[in-house]
Design an enzyme around this catalytic site. Structure first.
Site: not given
Ligand code: TRP
Ligand code: ZN
Length: 898
Positions: A267, A269-271, A303-304, A326
Site C-alpha cells: 500500500g 511506506m513510511e520512510n 497510517h503512514e 504495525e
Molecule cells: N511498513 C509499510 C506500512 O505498513 C508496509 C511495507 C512493508 C511495505 N514492507 C513493504 C510496503 C514493502 C511496500 C513494500 O505502511
Molecule cells: Zn504500517
C-alpha cells in the site's frame, strides 16, 4: 533468488549488533542500467556485543571497493568474506570508518525492493530488508544512524531529486547533470531510507504546526495527475491535526513529502519525511475513484503519517516485533478514520468494516497453515509476515489495552512509552510494560495475545434465577491448536456486555457485591478457562448483548434463538451488536441453505438457483428483520447497507466442516434473490430515497447514501426484471462519479441483462488512460458471477494486462483466486492449474507478490477429498518449480506440511 535450502530465523536467537552506526553518507550517481552507490559509515563497536566481527548484509550487489579506515580491503587476502548475503570483516577495530562502493541495476530490478525504475523514474523500497540491495550495510532495525544523501542525475530526465529530511544544497553539474543534497536530522534504521528521482510534479502547501513552526507539505505525482492530489493533501493535513489532538504528537520535520508510484508491492511506506505510496492510495477525484477509494486514501495517508511516531521515532528492535509498529499504527489509523466520521453511528460503521476485514482474512489465516502469533517466533522470509495477523489482529490487541484501561489510561500508557523510548528500537514487551506501569496494572497474562496464535473461542451461557432476580453469565474460553502450538493457556479477554429488557432497553448492570447500580455496558475480564459473573437486581429475564463493539478478537458462541436475534437487530443500543445479530441470523440461514443445496445435488437434481428456490420452504424471519432495518429512517444509510449485506462466501466457508464452494455460492445467490423478491418495493424505495444529486462529495454521509442505494440496486438486479435493468442502465449512463458508475456496471454484469459487452467496452474506452480504473475493469470481470477460469485466461491476453505491475496482477489474478471462490474451485481443478502457472511466473519476477498469491491455497485441507487432491498437486507443482524464491518456498512448504 536462492536455490539452497531456506534458513529459518528464530526470535530466541536475537543477538545485539556487534557494531553500531553513527553517521551514514551516501552518494548516488543515478543511471537506470548502472547506478553507482558510494557509502561511508562511521561505526563504533557495541559494548554489549560479544564478537568483534563486523557484519554487513548485501544482496544482488556488485561490490566495486571496500575500505576500512582508509585501507582497501581484499577478499583474496582474507580481509573479509562474503557468503549467503553476509559480508564479514573479522576482528575489526573499535572505531571504524567503512567506505563501500557498489553498482546496482535499477532497470533490471523487477522485485520492486531496493532501488528500481517505474515508468522511467527512480524509487526505493527498503522495508524490511531492501536496503541491502543498494549497498552492504548492517541492515537491521536496531542499527540507527543519521543519514546524509547526495543524489546526482541527468537534469532533463530527472529534474526532481528527493530523499529523507531536509534539502540542504542543490545545483548543476557538467554534462547536463545536477545534484541535490539531503540531510535527515533524525537517527533512523536503514529500512526507513528512501530516494525518488524523476520527472514529477507536486501540489504543495505550507501549514502552521502546533509547535508554531511551519512545515512544507508536498504530494508528488506524474505530470497529468495534479487533478487527483487534493484528497491526499487534505487527509495529510487532517492527520497532522488529529495526532496532536488525540495523542499530543506533532510533526517533527520542516518538510513532509508523499510520492505516488504505479509499481509498488504493497500500500505505502513510511520512510522518514518521504512517504512513498502506491498510486492506488493517493490519486483520487470523483471521475476515477470510488467512495471506498477515498476512505482508503484517508486511512493510508493517516497510517503512514502516524508511523512517524509509532515506527520511526520509536522503532522495532527486530522484525519479530513488527506488530509493535504495525498493530499500533493500524489502531491509530482506525481511530483517525472513525474520528473523521465523527458521529457515534459513523464510528460503529467504521468498526464493523474493520471487524469484517478481520473475520474475512485474519480468522482464516489464524486457522490455516501459516497461522502465527502477533509476535511470531520464527520466519523464513520476513516479507511473508506482513500479514493480517500482525496488522489487523495486532490492532485489536492494541484496542484491547484501550478497552481495559479506558481512553485516558491508554493515553497515559502512550505518553510513558514515548517518554521512555523515543529514539530507541524496542520490543512489544516494552510497549506492554509502558501500558501496565502508567496505569499500575498487571498485564502479564495479556502477553499471551502476542505469543499464542489462533482465534480464541468464548462460549457463553446464562442462568436466570427469577426468585433471586440474578443472572449468572458463564464464559468459557478455549483456543484451537496451531502449527507448533498444541496447547494454549487462557487469554486475558475483555468482554463488554449489556442486558436488554423486554422493551429492548438497556439495564443498569450491578455485579454481585457492588453497592451501586453500574453503567449499562460492563467490561468483564475473562482470565480463566471458565469464569462466572453474577448480576443482581435483574427484574426480568433479559436478552444478553455480548462482546459489544467486538471488544476482543474472538469467536463468541451463544445459543440465541431466531427471535432473540431479531429482537437484538431491532433494539440493541450497541450498533455493532445490532449488526452482528443480523449477521448471525443470516449465517444460520446460509448454512442451512447450503446443506439443502448439497442434499438436492445428491439426489440428482439439476442444481441451479431456481430449482433450489422452488424446492425450499420460505422463511420470513430474516426478511422481516431486514425490512424493518431498511425502513428505519433513524438509522444511518451506511449502517443499513451493512445490515443488508450478507456474510461473504468466504465467511460462510469458514463456518463449514468441509467447504463446498459451489453449494455456498448457490445458497447465497438463492437467499439474495429471494430477499430481493420479498423486499422489492422497499429496495426500490430506498434506491430512490438515497440519491445524491449535485456535486459529488466523498463525505461519510453521502457515501453512506450511495452505498445503500447501490446495495439496493445489486439486489434488484438479481430479479432480472425490466425496471431494475432500466435503473442500472440509466445509472450507467448518467453517473457523475466512479462509485455509481461501477455499481451500475456491476449490476449489469451480474444480471441477465443484455448489452453487457457494450457497457464493458464503453467503460474501457472512456478510462483507457486511467490505470487504476482499468484495474477495476479487470476485477469486475474476474469476480463476475458468470466468470470462469477461461474468462480470466482470455483477459490475461488483453493488451492492457501485465503481471509485471502488482496492481494489475492483483486486479485480475488475485481477484479471481481469492474473490470468486466458486469459479476458482471449479471441480475440474482448472482454477488450480491456472494458479500454479501464475505463481511460478510471478516467482521469477517478483517473489513478494508471488508469495501473496501462493497463499490462495492455504485452506486446501478444508475441502472435499476430490478438490484437496487437485490442490495438493498444484501446490506440489509450485514446490517443485526451479529457482523457487524463499518467499514462495516458505508458503507452499508450510501449506504442504502435516
Ligand atoms: N511498513 C509499510 C506500512 O505498513 C508496509 C511495507 C512493508 C511495505 N514492507 C513493504 C510496503 C514493502 C511496500 C513494500 O505502511
Ligand atoms: Zn504500517
Amino acid at each position: 533468488m536462492r536455490t539452497d535450502t531456506p534458513q529459518t530465523i528464530y526470535r530466541k536467537d536475537y543477538a545485539a549488533p556487534h557494531y553500531l552506526a553513527d553517521t551514514v553518507e551516501m552518494g548516488f550517481d543515478l543511471d537506470p542500467s548502472d547506478t553507482r552507490v558510494a557509502t561511508r559509515i562511521t561505526m563504533t563497536r557495541n559494548p554489549a556485543a560479544k564478537s568483534r566481527d563486523l557484519v554487513l548484509f548485501g544482496e544482488e550487489l556488485e561490490l566495486v571497493a571496500l575500505r576500512l579506515n582508509g585501507k582497501l580491503l581484499t577478499q583474496a587476502k582474507g580481509d573479509f568474506r562474503i557468503a549467503g548475503g553476509v559480508l564479514t570483516i573479522p576482528a575489526a577495530p573499535a572505531k571504524v570508518v567503512l567506505e563501500i562502493e557498489t553498482l546496482v541495476h535499477p532497470d533490471r530490478n523487477t522485485s520492486l525492493m531496493g532501488l528500481y525504475v517505474s515508468n522511467g523514474n527512480f524509487f526505493t523500497q527498503c522495508e524490511a530488508e531492501g536496503f541491502r540491495k543498494i549497498t552492504y550495510f548492517p541492515d537491521r532495525p536496531d542499527v540507527m544512524a543519521k543519514f546524509t544523501v547526495m543524489l546526482r542525475a541527468d537534469k532533463a530526465r530527472y529534474p526532481v531529486l528527493l530523499s529523507n529530511g531536509n534539502l540542504i544544497e542543490e545545483g548543476d553539474l557538467p554534462d547536463g547533470r545536477h545534484y541535490a543534497k539531503w540531510e535527515d536530522p533524525f537517527k533512523k534504521p536503514s529500512y526507513l531510507f528512501a530516494l525518488v528521482a524523476g520527472n514529477l510534479v507536486c501540489q504543495e502547501e505550507t501549514v502552521r504546526l502546533h509547535s508554531g513552526r511551519d512545515a512544507l507539505l508536498q504530494v508528488w505525482v506524474e505530470e497529468g495527475n495534479l487533478d487527483k492530489t487534493q484528497h491526499a493533501m487534505d487527509s495529510l493535513k487532517n492527520s497532522i491535526t488529529w495526532d496532536v489532538q488525540r495523542f499530543g504528537l506533532d510533526l517533527d520535520l520542516d518538510r513532509f513529502m508523499i510520492v505516488a508510484v504505479g509499481d509498488f508491492n504493497m500500500g505505502a511506506m513510511e520512510n522518514k519525511g518521504l512517504n512513498i505510496f502506491n498510486t492506488k492510495y493517493v490519486l483520487a477525484n470523483p471521475r476515477i475513484a470510488t467512495d471506498v477509494d477515498f476512505a482508503n486514501i484517508e486511512a493510508v495517508v493517516g497510517h503512514e503519517y502516524f508511523h512517524n511516531w509509532t515506527g520511526n521515532r520509536v522503532t522495532c528492535r527486530d522484525w519479530f516485533q513488527l506488530s509493535l509498529k504495525e498493530g499500533l499504527t493500524v489502531f491509530r489509523d482506525q481511530e483517525f478514520s472513525a474520528d473523521m466520521i465523527g458521529s457515534d453511528s459513523g464510528r460503529a460503521v467504521k468498526r464493523i468494516d474493520d471487524v469484517r476485514v478481520l473475520r474475512q482474512a485474519q480468522f482464516p489465516e489464524d486457522a490455516g497453515p501459516m497461522a502465527h502469533p502477533v509476535r511470531p517466533d520464527s520466519y523464513v522470509e520476513i516479507n511473508n509476515f506482513y500479514t493480517v495477523t500482525v496488522y489487523e489482529k495486532g490492532a485489536e490487541v492494541v484496542r484491547m489495552y484501550q478497552t481495559l484501561l479506558g481512553r485516558d489510561g491508554f493515553r497515559k500508557g502512550m505518553d510513558l512509552y514515548f517518554e521512555r523510548h523515543d529514539g530507541q528500537a524496542v520490543t512489544c514487551d516494552d510497549f506492554r510494560a509502558a501500558m501496565a506501569d502508567a496505569n499500575g496494572r498487571d498485564l502479564s497474562q495479556f502477553e499471551r495475545w502476542y505469543s499464542q496464535a489462533g482465534t480464541p473461542q468464548v462460549q457463553a451461557s446464562v442462568d436466570y434465577d427469577a426468585k433471586r432476580k440474578t443472572l449468572t453469565l458463564t464464559l468459557e474460553q478455549s483456543c484451537p491448536p496451531t502449527p507448533g502450538q498444541k496447547k494454549k493457556q487462557p487469554f486475558h479477554i475483555p468482554v463488554a456486555v449489556g442486558l436488554l429488557d423486554a422493551q429492548g432497553r438497556d439495564l443498569a448492570l450491578t455485579l454481585e457485591g457492588e453497592k451501586k447500580a453500574g453503567p449499562t455496558t460492563r467490561v468483564l475480564e475473562l482470565t480463566k478457562a471458565k469464569q462466572s459473573f453474577r448480576f443482581v437486581n435483574v427484574e426480568q429475564k433479559p436478552v444478553p448483548s455480548l462482546l459489544r463493539g467486538f471488544s476482543a478478537p474472538v469467536l463468541l458462541q451463544y445459543d440465541y434463538s431466531d427471535a432473540e436475534l431479531a429482537f437484538l437487530m431491532a433494539h440493541d443500543s450497541d450498533a455493532f451488536n445490532r449488526w452482528e445479530a443480523g449477521q448471525r441470523l443470516a449465517t444460520r440461514r446460509l448454512l442451512n441453505l447450503t446443506v439443502a443445496v448439497q442434499a438436492a445435488r445428491q439426489s440428482g437434481h439439476v442444481v441451479s438457483v431456481d430449482t433450489v428456490l422452488n424446492n425450499l420452504e420460505h422463511d420470513g424471519a430474516l426478511a422481516n428483520a431486514l425490512r424493518a432495518t431498511l425502513r428505519d429512517e433513524a438509522l444511518d444509510p451506511a449502517f443499513r447497507e451493512l445490515v443488508l449485506t450478507l456474510p461473504s462466501e468466504t465467511m460462510i466457508a469458514e463456518q463449514m466442516e468441509i467447504i463446498d464452494p459451489h453449494a455456498i455460492h448457490v445458497a447465497r445467490q438463492f437467499l439474495r434473490r429471494s430477499l430481493a423478491r420479498e423486499l422489492r418495493e422497499d429496495l426500490l424505495a430506498a434506491y430512490h430515497a438515497n440519491q445524491t444529486p449535485g456535486d459529488y462529495s466523498p463525505d461519510a454521509a453521502s457515501a453512506g447514501r450511495r452505498a445503500l442505494k447501490n446495495v439496493a440496486l445489486s439486489y434488484l438486479a438479481e430479479l432480472d426484471d425490466e425496471q431494475a435493468m432500466t435503473l442500472a442502465q440509466q445509472q450507467d449512463q448518467q453517473a457523475n462519479n466512479m462509485t455509481d458508475r461501477l455499481a451500475a456496471l456491476s449490476a449489469i454484469l451480474n444480471s441477465a441483462a443484455p448489452g453487457k459487452s457494450e457497457a464493458l467496452q464503453r467503460f474501457y474506452a472512456e478510462f483507457e488512460q486511467e490505470a487504476l480504473v482499468i484495474d477495476k475493469w479487470f476485477t469486475l470481470q474476474a469476480t463476475a458471477r458468470n466468470a470462469d477460469v477461461n474468462t480470466v485466461r482470455t483477459l490475461a491476453e488483453h493488451p492492457a494486462f501485465t503481471l509485471k505491475n502488482p496492481n494489475r496482477a492483483r486486479s485480475l489474478i488475485f481477484s479471481f483466486c481469492n474473490g470468486n471462490p466458486s469459479a476458482f474451485h471449479a471441480p475440474d481443478g482448472n482454477g488450480y492449474s491456472f494458479w500454479a502457472e501464475q505463481v511460478i511466473a510471478l516467482n521469477a519476477s517478483n517473489p513478494q507478490v508471488a508469495a501473496r498469491l501462493a497463499r490462495s491455497l492455504d485452506r486446501w485441507r478444508k475441502y472435499s477429498p476430490a478438490l484437496q487432491e487437485k490442490m495438493r498437486l498444484a501446490l506440489q507443482q509450485v514446490a517443485a518449480a526451479p529457482k523457487l524464491s524463499r518467499d514462495v518456498a516458505e508458503v507452499v512448504t508450510k501449506a504442504l506440511a502435516n
